[in-house]
Design an enzyme around this catalytic site. Structure first.
Site, PDB file in Angstrom:
ATOM      1  N   LYS A 198       0.806  -1.214   0.000  1.00  0.00           N
ATOM      2  CA  LYS A 198       0.000   0.000   0.000  1.00  0.00           C
ATOM      3  C   LYS A 198       0.847   1.276   0.000  1.00  0.00           C
ATOM      4  CE  LYS A 198      -3.435  -2.692  -0.201  1.00  0.00           C
ATOM      5  NZ  LYS A 198      -4.537  -3.074   0.656  1.00  0.00           N
TER       6      LYS A 198
HETATM    7  C1  LIG Z   1      -5.526  -4.290   0.992  1.00  0.00           C
HETATM    8  C2  LIG Z   1      -7.008  -4.173   1.002  1.00  0.00           C
HETATM    9  C3  LIG Z   1      -7.791  -4.572   2.094  1.00  0.00           C
HETATM   10  C4  LIG Z   1      -7.267  -5.372   3.233  1.00  0.00           C
HETATM   11  O1  LIG Z   1      -6.138  -4.896   3.830  1.00  0.00           O
HETATM   12  P1  LIG Z   1      -5.185  -5.921   4.654  1.00  0.00           P
HETATM   13  O2  LIG Z   1      -4.333  -5.002   5.435  1.00  0.00           O
HETATM   14  O3  LIG Z   1      -4.434  -6.702   3.626  1.00  0.00           O
HETATM   15  O4  LIG Z   1      -6.059  -6.753   5.488  1.00  0.00           O
HETATM   16  C5  LIG Z   1      -9.141  -4.289   2.073  1.00  0.00           C
HETATM   17  N1  LIG Z   1      -9.709  -3.683   1.028  1.00  0.00           N
HETATM   18  C6  LIG Z   1      -9.010  -3.320  -0.068  1.00  0.00           C
HETATM   19  C7  LIG Z   1      -9.713  -2.632  -1.178  1.00  0.00           C
HETATM   20  C8  LIG Z   1      -7.630  -3.581  -0.111  1.00  0.00           C
HETATM   21  O5  LIG Z   1      -6.954  -3.263  -1.210  1.00  0.00           O
END
Ligand SMILES: *Cc1c(COP(=O)(O)O)cnc(C)c1O
Length: 443
Positions: A198
């Site tokens: 991210k």
């Molecule tokens: C990455 C992501 C999540 C979940 O995040 P994690 O930290 O991996 O649990 C939820 N929604 C979207 C749209 C994502 O891209």
């Protein structure tokens, strides 16, 4: 350099060494991580790094409160639990997203319902939201997909009219704005992920933002077993007052996220510059559709998506086969391209089988007993299906990559689009496009 496509034995345009990995580790990361090690404090819901990250992220987003969590997924579940989603409630989200936007509802014993996407923004189409609302609907989860805000005004208005909670899934949109305001500050709760992919990375982790003291206090309980803390002694009393989970984050990821936050705006600016440059140039190639950003939004390009339009490129065959052919040819040229979601989320086996807890039909069975039937036929989501047939992610728009890499990527696109016949001849070659884990700091 030979103009023969690399997929047909020519020389690739780009090499893996042209790509620099994400996240970028700086002395700020070393300094804050060392602060944790020097302090000897490694965990705790109110420990120094966790508390500081909560203050700093709330200030950045513009909300009153923030809680750190162990993941974006847990932040989403915590949000549904905090606003009081109950078994049998329905939660509406977008058909093109990551599974967690929908599975968080299942984790709350609620039923996910999907809305198709807008063909330009790839976010939930607000004009189709109202038709998905039933007497069971309790919440809506707009997803700010790939770094672009969902069209929030109509979604918020419809939610208000129907008394629905709004939980923003901003897990891909750290620093994105809608009408000048940062996403994650519009709904009852905003949720973010801190995983390694991210725009803001803590290794793993999540963030839960809200202006509501009620949801903050509920969140604190849900995050830590539902356990009450004595107001006078500040000690845990090991008396759970509500159903909770173990969603606390810890000091090392919080320190890393704080250090990364110092560079979020500058790194987002690099993504935007790279993306804008690619988009301006790719738009000149017939058959390539760069991502769209509405004028009132700031897209932060967590992922840079392009779509391929076979007829516009002078090819009238199957749209999916055309995308696969171009994707494989680009990949062989050394361009790190590949799909993220390969199908609309409701097309996944979990929804097709509707087998949940322990392989039983729960939570769907709860509402089926009342005569409600759930149909996840992918044909209901033609735009999400069209996108999944025709898109690929062009990796590498993240900092510290810059114009040099973008120019090489563009050369590869021009090369492939000047010989689509050869690319199509190799559409069935056993080639598996995608980025390697190392590009995103994964082992
Ligand atoms: C990455 C992501 C999540 C979940 O995040 P994690 O930290 O991996 O649990 C939820 N929604 C979207 C749209 C994502 O891209």
């Amino acid at each position: 350099m030979s103009s023969r496509l690399a997929i047909a034995g020519g020389t690739p345009v780009v090499t893996r060494d042209d790509y620099q990995n994400w996240p970028i580790i700086t002395d700020d990361d070393r300094r804050l991580v060392n602060e944790v090690l020097d302090s000897g404090i490694v965990a705790g819901g109110t420990a120094p790094q966790v508390s500081a990250l909560e203050r700093e992220w709330a200030a950045y987003i513009g909300t009153q409160h923030c809680l750190t969590t162990v993941s974006g997924t847990s932040a989403l579940h915590m949000a549904l639990a905090a606003v009081g989603v109950k078994p049998g409630d329905e939660v509406i989200t977008s058909a093109f997203t990551f599974l967690a936007s929908a599975s968080c509802a299942l984790h709350q014993n609620a039923v996910p319902v999907f809305v198709d996407i807008d063909p330009r923004t790839y976010c939930m189409d607000p004009s189709q939201l109202e038709a998905a609302i039933t007497e069971h609907t309790k919440a809506v989860i707009p997803v700010h997909i790939q770094g672009l805000s969902a069209d929030l005004d109509p979604i918020l208005a419809i939610a208000k009219q129907h008394g629905l909670h709004v939980i923003e899934d901003a897990c891909q949109a750290h620093g994105a704005t809608y009408k000048g305001r940062r996403v994650g500050s519009f709904g009852d709760v905003g949720t973010f992920s801190l995983n390694n992919f991210k725009n803001l990375c803590g290794g793993e982790g999540g963030l839960f933002t809200t202006d509501s003291e009620e949801y903050l206090n509920k969140g604190v309980l849900i995050r830590c077993f539902g356990d009450e803390v004595d107001e006078v002694s500040h000690r845990r009393v090991y008396n759970a007052s509500i159903l909770g989970y173990m969603y606390r984050n810890q000091e090392l990821p919080a320190a890393l996220a704080r250090a990364q936050l110092l560079h979020l705006d500058e790194n987002n600016a690099v993504r935007i510059a790279n993306a804008d440059y690619l988009s301006a140039e790719l738009a000149k190639i017939p058959g390539v559709i760069p991502p769209y950003c509405p004028p009132d939004c700031r897209h932060v390009y967590f992922m840079y998506n392009v779509r391929f339009d076979a007829p516009a490129a002078g090819e009238d065959g199957d749209r999916r086969r055309f995308r696969v052919a171009v994707e494989k040819a680009l990949y062989c040229e050394g361009v790190l391209v590949g799909q993220w979601q390969t199908m609309p989320v409701p097309a996944q086996d979990l929804f097709q089988s509707q087998l949940g807890y322990g392989g039983s039909r729960h939570p769907w069975a709860l509402n089926e007993a009342k005569g409600v039937r759930y149909n996840y036929d992918p044909a209901q989501f033609p735009v999400a299906q069209m996108l999944c047939d025709t898109y690929t992610v062009v990796h590498g728009v993240h900092a510290p990559n810059g114009k040099e890499l973008m120019d090489k990527i563009l050369s590869a696109f021009h090369k492939v689009f000047s010989d689509l016949g050869t690319a199509l001849d190799h559409a069935d070659d056993e080639i598996y496009p995608g980025a390697d884990g190392k590009l995103y700091g994964a082992g």
